[in-house]
Scaffold this active site. Structure first.
Site, PDB file in Angstrom:
ATOM      1  N   ASP A  54       0.528  -1.060  -0.062  1.00  0.00           N
ATOM      2  CA  ASP A  54      -0.297  -0.111  -0.195  1.00  0.00           C
ATOM      3  C   ASP A  54       1.214   1.715  -0.024  1.00  0.00           C
ATOM      4  O   ASP A  54       0.670   2.096  -1.681  1.00  0.00           O
ATOM      5  CB  ASP A  54      -0.916  -0.213   0.703  1.00  0.00           C
ATOM      6  CG  ASP A  54      -1.871  -0.393   0.689  1.00  0.00           C
ATOM      7  OD1 ASP A  54      -2.866  -0.467  -0.169  1.00  0.00           O
ATOM      8  OD2 ASP A  54      -3.090  -0.923   1.946  1.00  0.00           O
ATOM      9  N   GLU A  79      -4.530   7.282   0.911  1.00  0.00           N
ATOM     10  CA  GLU A  79      -4.745   6.527   1.812  1.00  0.00           C
ATOM     11  C   GLU A  79      -4.035   7.142   3.467  1.00  0.00           C
ATOM     12  O   GLU A  79      -4.109   6.494   4.661  1.00  0.00           O
ATOM     13  CB  GLU A  79      -5.475   5.510   1.797  1.00  0.00           C
ATOM     14  CG  GLU A  79      -6.409   4.676   2.695  1.00  0.00           C
ATOM     15  CD  GLU A  79      -6.804   2.958   2.730  1.00  0.00           C
ATOM     16  OE1 GLU A  79      -7.083   2.448   4.112  1.00  0.00           O
ATOM     17  OE2 GLU A  79      -6.618   2.399   1.700  1.00  0.00           O
ATOM     18  N   ASP A 153      -6.311   5.554  -3.624  1.00  0.00           N
ATOM     19  CA  ASP A 153      -6.035   4.424  -2.897  1.00  0.00           C
ATOM     20  C   ASP A 153      -5.467   3.148  -3.198  1.00  0.00           C
ATOM     21  O   ASP A 153      -5.337   2.906  -5.170  1.00  0.00           O
ATOM     22  CB  ASP A 153      -7.792   3.661  -2.715  1.00  0.00           C
ATOM     23  CG  ASP A 153      -7.891   3.006  -1.934  1.00  0.00           C
ATOM     24  OD1 ASP A 153      -6.603   2.370  -0.875  1.00  0.00           O
ATOM     25  OD2 ASP A 153      -9.183   2.820  -1.629  1.00  0.00           O
ATOM     26  N   ILE A 155      -4.787  -0.063  -3.011  1.00  0.00           N
ATOM     27  CA  ILE A 155      -5.422  -0.963  -2.736  1.00  0.00           C
ATOM     28  C   ILE A 155      -6.424  -0.676  -2.452  1.00  0.00           C
ATOM     29  O   ILE A 155      -6.376  -1.434  -0.969  1.00  0.00           O
ATOM     30  CB  ILE A 155      -4.599  -2.638  -2.545  1.00  0.00           C
ATOM     31  CG1 ILE A 155      -2.766  -2.519  -2.654  1.00  0.00           C
ATOM     32  CG2 ILE A 155      -4.467  -3.709  -2.727  1.00  0.00           C
ATOM     33  CD1 ILE A 155      -1.711  -3.283  -2.821  1.00  0.00           C
ATOM     34  N   ASP A 156      -7.378  -0.751  -2.813  1.00  0.00           N
ATOM     35  CA  ASP A 156      -8.444  -1.290  -2.475  1.00  0.00           C
ATOM     36  C   ASP A 156      -9.396  -2.032  -1.945  1.00  0.00           C
ATOM     37  O   ASP A 156      -8.805  -3.028  -2.567  1.00  0.00           O
ATOM     38  CB  ASP A 156      -9.711  -0.159  -3.620  1.00  0.00           C
ATOM     39  CG  ASP A 156     -10.923   0.342  -3.095  1.00  0.00           C
ATOM     40  OD1 ASP A 156     -10.906   0.960  -1.632  1.00  0.00           O
ATOM     41  OD2 ASP A 156     -12.018  -0.430  -3.360  1.00  0.00           O
ATOM     42  N   THR A 158      -8.333  -4.418   0.255  1.00  0.00           N
ATOM     43  CA  THR A 158      -6.908  -5.214   1.319  1.00  0.00           C
ATOM     44  C   THR A 158      -7.173  -5.942   1.468  1.00  0.00           C
ATOM     45  O   THR A 158      -6.505  -7.246   1.887  1.00  0.00           O
ATOM     46  CB  THR A 158      -6.487  -4.047   1.560  1.00  0.00           C
ATOM     47  OG1 THR A 158      -6.454  -2.451   1.611  1.00  0.00           O
ATOM     48  CG2 THR A 158      -4.805  -4.573   2.156  1.00  0.00           C
ATOM     49  N   ASP A 303     -11.668   5.607  -1.885  1.00  0.00           N
ATOM     50  CA  ASP A 303     -12.456   4.966  -2.048  1.00  0.00           C
ATOM     51  C   ASP A 303     -13.128   5.493  -3.340  1.00  0.00           C
ATOM     52  O   ASP A 303     -12.992   4.840  -4.373  1.00  0.00           O
ATOM     53  CB  ASP A 303     -13.279   4.352  -1.682  1.00  0.00           C
ATOM     54  CG  ASP A 303     -12.070   4.063  -0.101  1.00  0.00           C
ATOM     55  OD1 ASP A 303     -11.723   2.933  -0.598  1.00  0.00           O
ATOM     56  OD2 ASP A 303     -12.946   3.923   1.255  1.00  0.00           O
TER      57      ASP A 303
END
Length: 379
Positions: A54, A79, A153, A155-156, A158, A303
């Site tokens: 991330d 994020e 974001d 890695i949405d 996760t 997001d």
């Protein structure tokens, strides 16, 4: 600013490569996950993980965009905090260094001296991805970098990325969970109004390479500003929807009253469930569902910003559910559309950037109207 779109597509693919490299080293991947704590913990999940992937992905995007568009430095938000703690309890600030070797040396301090892993990651960070077919020739975007800011974001979904379940995607079908739900999201918005104007979505785990060379990704993009509306996904065709009727995608943890109301409206077969806020909005973008509703304030600006821009380019949008239920005309009402430039001052940590009123994603405003009418007075 078509140059910015091309850069974002390229850097999103580089980010996807980092995500794939991290998953390929499974024993190492277990060492990379670190639980979020304090004000930055997303309340919705019992275990919400912060991964080195991330942080690295976010910093790669921040570095590459800042290098080409210095006017945007300081306006590239993500994020994740870029501070990571190693096994010795030392806090290390992750940045992309000038050379692959320097980045590897920095990463080795996070990875407790695992130089093999650090070198592997550094190579992915500094490697330019293969040429991406963007089909952006002739696209003119009448904006200047000094007007723009970015939400990333890295890695949405996760949790789906960490769990790593592999699913084969069927064309035209929504697949509720698995690695394909993990997305890299880069959204561009106007600093002055918070209006989303450009979005890039990269799905790093779209399909397996038939030659056995691991995962291959897929990208989606859209631009919506100043009379320009262009999207890599085709606009919905006018006319009947093939008899399918209205379809809605939800989170499995959605409120019972929402599930029951929509099951009555759509029929139980047209009520679907999936993981990841970004993936559920992508399902609406792709036409796999007509509407995505979330009644909780558990999503964030990072997001929704990127997929929101794609929805706008397709004639749809992303609205605040609470405000829409109070409004007489939810569709294309600037008062209810989500914006991205102002924090919620009464909250702390990550919650300052939450979409507190819940959200509704749609492509067709008539379908948004039907759902709002059914829910009005129920929430």
């Amino acid at each position: 600013m078509a140059d910015l779109l091309r850069l974002l597509l390229r850097v999103a693919e580089k980010a996807a490569n980092v995500a794939r490299v991290c998953r390929q080293e499974a024993p190492l991947f277990q060492l990379l996950v670190q639980e979020k704590t304090g004000d930055d913990k997303n309340k919705k999940f019992v275990q919400d993980f912060k991964t080195l992937a991330d942080v690295v992905i976010q910093e790669v995007i921040r570095h590459d965009v800042g290098a080409q568009f210095p006017e945007m430095v300081g306006f590239i938000h993500g994020e994740e905090s870029n501070k990571f703690e190693n096994g010795l309890g030392e806090s290390v600030t992750i940045t992309v260094c000038g050379t692959e070797q320097e980045t590897a040396a920095l990463l080795a301090t996070v990875l407790d001296g695992d130089h093999t892993a650090a070198s592997l990651l550094a190579r992915a960070i500094h490697q330019d991805p293969a040429t991406i077919d963007t089909d952006t020739d002739g696209l003119t975007v009448p904006l200047s970098p000094s007007e723009l800011a970015i939400w990333i974001d890295p890695i949405d979904a996760t949790s789906q990325y960490i769990e790593g379940r592999e699913e084969v995607l069927e064309e035209g079908h929504l697949s509720p969970s698995g690695l394909h739900c993990a997305l890299v999201l880069i959204g561009v918005y106007l600093r002055s109004t918070g209006e989303p104007v450009m979005g890039v979505i990269n799905q790093p785990f779209n399909h397996k390479d038939p030659a056995g060379e691991g995962w291959r990704g897929k990208h989606f993009w859209g631009v919506s500003c100043a009379g320009v509306s262009v999207c890599s996904v085709s606009r919905p065709k006018a006319g009947p929807d093939g008899g399918r009727g209205l379809s809605v995608v939800l989170s499995s943890s959605e409120k019972k009253v929402v599930k029951e109301t929509l099951a009555t409206l759509c029929g139980p077969d047209n009520l679907m469930y999936a993981s990841g806020a970004g993936y559920k909005i992508l399902c609406v973008i792709q036409g796999l569902a007509d509407i995505y509703i979330l009644s909780e304030g558990s999503t964030f600006k990072w997001d929704s910003c990127a997929p929101h821009a794609l929805l706008r380019a397709l004639g749809g949008g992303l609205v605040d559910l609470t405000k829409s239920l109070q409004s007489s005309s939810a569709a294309h009402d600037p008062q209810v559309e989500l914006t991205y430039h102002q924090p919620y001052t009464e909250a702390k940590g990550a919650d300052r950037w939450a979409n507190h009123g819940g959200l509704v994603a749609y492509r067709d405003s008539s379908k948004l109207h039907s759902v709002m009418e059914a829910l009005r007075g129920k929430l």
